[in-house]
Design an enzyme around this catalytic site. Sequence first.
Site, mmCIF file in Angstrom:
data_model
loop_
_atom_site.group_PDB
_atom_site.id
_atom_site.type_symbol
_atom_site.label_atom_id
_atom_site.label_comp_id
_atom_site.label_asym_id
_atom_site.label_seq_id
_atom_site.Cartn_x
_atom_site.Cartn_y
_atom_site.Cartn_z
ATOM 1 N N ASP A 1 73.047 72.103 30.790
ATOM 2 C CA ASP A 1 74.352 72.882 30.867
ATOM 3 C C ASP A 1 74.196 73.278 32.605
ATOM 4 O O ASP A 1 73.358 72.993 33.202
ATOM 5 C CB ASP A 1 74.112 74.136 30.365
ATOM 6 C CG ASP A 1 75.317 75.188 30.232
ATOM 7 O OD1 ASP A 1 76.279 74.801 30.622
ATOM 8 O OD2 ASP A 1 74.967 76.504 30.428
ATOM 9 N N ASP B 1 75.909 76.608 34.427
ATOM 10 C CA ASP B 1 75.595 77.901 34.598
ATOM 11 C C ASP B 1 74.653 78.642 33.843
ATOM 12 O O ASP B 1 74.481 78.512 32.568
ATOM 13 C CB ASP B 1 76.833 78.854 34.489
ATOM 14 C CG ASP B 1 78.109 78.298 35.191
ATOM 15 O OD1 ASP B 1 78.131 78.710 36.562
ATOM 16 O OD2 ASP B 1 78.962 77.697 34.658
ATOM 17 N N ASP C 1 71.355 77.423 28.007
ATOM 18 C CA ASP C 1 70.665 78.990 28.343
ATOM 19 C C ASP C 1 71.329 79.836 27.178
ATOM 20 O O ASP C 1 71.203 81.247 27.289
ATOM 21 C CB ASP C 1 70.676 79.366 29.754
ATOM 22 C CG ASP C 1 72.488 79.658 29.856
ATOM 23 O OD1 ASP C 1 73.119 78.417 29.755
ATOM 24 O OD2 ASP C 1 72.819 80.556 30.704
#
Length: 225
Positions: free
Chosen positions: A8, A10, A160
């Site tokens: 991922d 961000d 995250d």
Amino acid sequence: MRPVVLFDLDGVLLDSRDAMLATLAGIATAALGRRITVADLPPEAITTPRVEVLSALGVPNPDELCEIWWDAALATTAGTRIFPGVLEGLMALKDAGTATGLVTLQTRNRLPWLLPPAVLDLLDTTVCREDAEPKPAPDGIFLALARLAAAPHDAVFVGDTLTDRTAAFEASVAFAGAGWGYAGAHALTAAGSRVVLSHPSQIGPGLLNLIPGGRHTRQVTTASH
């Protein structure tokens, strides 16, 4: 078959929390005609879809406004930066013969001003918002694997948020939680993530140990909770 590590963006490779929250507050301010600060946003704003956050603040037509204003607001707010250790980790993965890729909700046109060229050059494929159904659907992971001619059992996905974890589960790929990211290590662990990394410096060949039948033996250290 080359092992694959997908990321991922961000909260994993890119430290963008402050920029994202400031962008949400800026759009809400412009739409509502009164000052909305980051402190006015709900605590879960960073892990909630932007349209839902803006709707809860009373912003009319938030999806349409994001299409018009989001890029300009994000580009001119507080800057983003890659987390310490990310560039070195990606370089080490490449040196180990690993294929790397990005599966992100960001649009492709933003990548050149969100990530430095040195990072983009180390990614073998990038799957963006316009390419596939967004996470938690596994479509983006499947597309990245197809582009890299890899099977799910050859890959690990580093994310995250709980939507990242769900996407990895649905795609049948190993998952490593980025404990420094948006959701935080505690939330990832509480949701059942077996491996939660504690620092971006753990991005590297050690991640290959998470791939079933992986040939690498370098230690992956997990966060303890």
